[in-house]
Write a protein that holds these residues in place. Structure first.
Motif, PDB file in Angstrom:
ATOM      1  N   LYS A  50      -2.149   0.019 -11.548  1.00  0.00           N
ATOM      2  CA  LYS A  50      -0.811  -0.539 -11.719  1.00  0.00           C
ATOM      3  C   LYS A  50      -0.685  -1.860 -10.971  1.00  0.00           C
ATOM      4  CE  LYS A  50       0.583   3.405 -10.149  1.00  0.00           C
ATOM      5  NZ  LYS A  50       1.404   4.510  -9.578  1.00  0.00           N
ATOM      6  N   GLY A  51       0.164  -2.736 -11.489  1.00  0.00           N
ATOM      7  CA  GLY A  51       0.380  -4.012 -10.832  1.00  0.00           C
ATOM      8  C   GLY A  51       1.505  -4.788 -11.482  1.00  0.00           C
ATOM      9  N   ALA A  52       1.916  -5.868 -10.829  1.00  0.00           N
ATOM     10  CA  ALA A  52       3.012  -6.682 -11.352  1.00  0.00           C
ATOM     11  C   ALA A  52       2.935  -8.083 -10.776  1.00  0.00           C
ATOM     12  CB  ALA A  52       4.361  -6.055 -11.028  1.00  0.00           C
ATOM     13  N   THR A  53       3.524  -9.025 -11.507  1.00  0.00           N
ATOM     14  CA  THR A  53       3.638 -10.411 -11.056  1.00  0.00           C
ATOM     15  C   THR A  53       5.084 -10.859 -11.216  1.00  0.00           C
ATOM     16  OG1 THR A  53       1.366 -10.906 -11.726  1.00  0.00           O
ATOM     17  CG2 THR A  53       2.833 -12.773 -11.360  1.00  0.00           C
ATOM     18  N   LEU A  54       5.646 -11.432 -10.166  1.00  0.00           N
ATOM     19  CA  LEU A  54       7.020 -11.927 -10.180  1.00  0.00           C
ATOM     20  C   LEU A  54       6.992 -13.409  -9.846  1.00  0.00           C
ATOM     21  CD1 LEU A  54      10.100 -11.341 -10.289  1.00  0.00           C
ATOM     22  CD2 LEU A  54       9.977 -10.930  -7.820  1.00  0.00           C
TER      23      LEU A  54
END
Length: 313
Positions: A50-54
């Motif tokens: 899982k991961g995210a970029t903001l």
């Protein structure tokens, strides 16, 4: 008396040996349990990634007694969120992505208006049937957050809002995944629903729905290709191309949705982004031909360059 002392000595020695063995076995049990628990955690971590970029970009400018002319004040804000949760186990893979974006710009000559607005959710399950081939099922939902307007020299025309339009795709097919960078999903049998949940837009048959109706059901062929390329340690290129042909109406007029993003990392929290989006939908006939005055479809192009804050989780 000697016999009693001898028996006490033997009892003490036996107790000491048994106690030592019990402590030893207890340590063995604790170590084994710890290793087992750690192994379970490691397996769980391997199953899900899982991961995210903001990212947030802000530009502001002002002019005072500027001979070359221009807007006295300008402000633009753009935010984007990209998240994923991917599952892997044996022959099974399940990929989930969420893409959110919103932008706003305000100038003294044009006033305030949005510059970007996107909600894009995708979930794809696949079962491996070959070396790089998966039997898959895909769901994609695409819409926007806020009201949208088509601006002319004299007026602002209301043309869109949340779920007006919205596109929902359910598609079984084959997914070719030769490596972690590229995937190609193809389906000859795809169902697509176009939602226009606004009476004023539905009453004029916007986005291909029948006049007065809020949902249009389409069946056709669907293709989506995704390419995520790490060019260098600090440069990443992402591209996604969606093609859809409606069997029921003008199958040769293929709908195109193509997004491209080049991200250049400056440091841990600062990056520069260049994006290019192109859309062609034959059912969107709101663009006027200046030569003939006739409304019709057009290739829609959006290009953005920005430098701002970026956080990766």
């Amino acid at each position: 008396m000697k016999k009693i002392l001898l028996l006490l000595t033997l009892a003490i020695c036996s107790w000491s040996v048994l106690h030592a063995q019990d402590d030893t076995f207890k340590k063995y049990r604790e170590n084994a349990a710890g290793k087992l628990k750690k192994a379970e955690n490691d397996t769980t971590n391997r199953l899900w990634k899982k991961g995210a970029t903001l990212s947030l970009t802000v530009n502001q400018g002002s002019l005072t007694n500027w001979a070359a002319g221009g807007d006295k004040f300008s402000l633009s804000i753009a935010g984007a969120f990209s998240g994923f949760a991917n599952y892997r186990k044996d022959r099974h893979r399940w990929d989930n992505t969420m893409e959110l974006a919103y932008g706003y710009v305000n100038t003294t000559s044009l006033g305030g208006r949005k510059s970007d607005d996107r909600i894009d959710l995708t979930s794809k399950y696949g079962y491996q049937i070959g070396k790089s081939l998966y039997a898959s099922a895909l769901m994609n939902l695409r819409t926007q957050m806020a009201n949208g307007y088509l601006y002319t020299d004299t007026s602002d025309i209301f043309v869109s809002k949340f779920f007006a339009p919205a596109y929902l795709i359910l598609s079984p097919g084959l997914d070719y995944i030769p490596n972690d960078e590229f995937s190609l999903f193809v389906s000859p049998i795809t169902a697509r629903w176009v939602f226009v949940l606004d009476d004023s837009l539905a009453n004029v048959g916007s986005y291909g729905v029948d006049t007065g109706k809020h949902v249009n059901t389409e069946y056709g062929a669907y293709l989506t290709a995704n390419w995520n390329k790490k060019v260098t340690e600090n440069i990443v290129f992402k591209s996604r191309l969606d093609l859809f042909s409606n069997y029921k109406h003008n199958p040769k007029n293929i709908d195109v949705y193509w997004t491209n993003m080049l991200t250049m990392k400056v440091n841990k929290y600062l990056s520069a982004n260049v994006s290019l989006d192109m859309i062609y939908d034959d059912d969107i006939r709101v663009f006027e031909n200046k030569n003939t005055g006739v409304l019709g479809p057009r290739l829609q192009i959006k290009q953005v360059i920005g430098v701002g804050f970026t956080a990766v989780f």
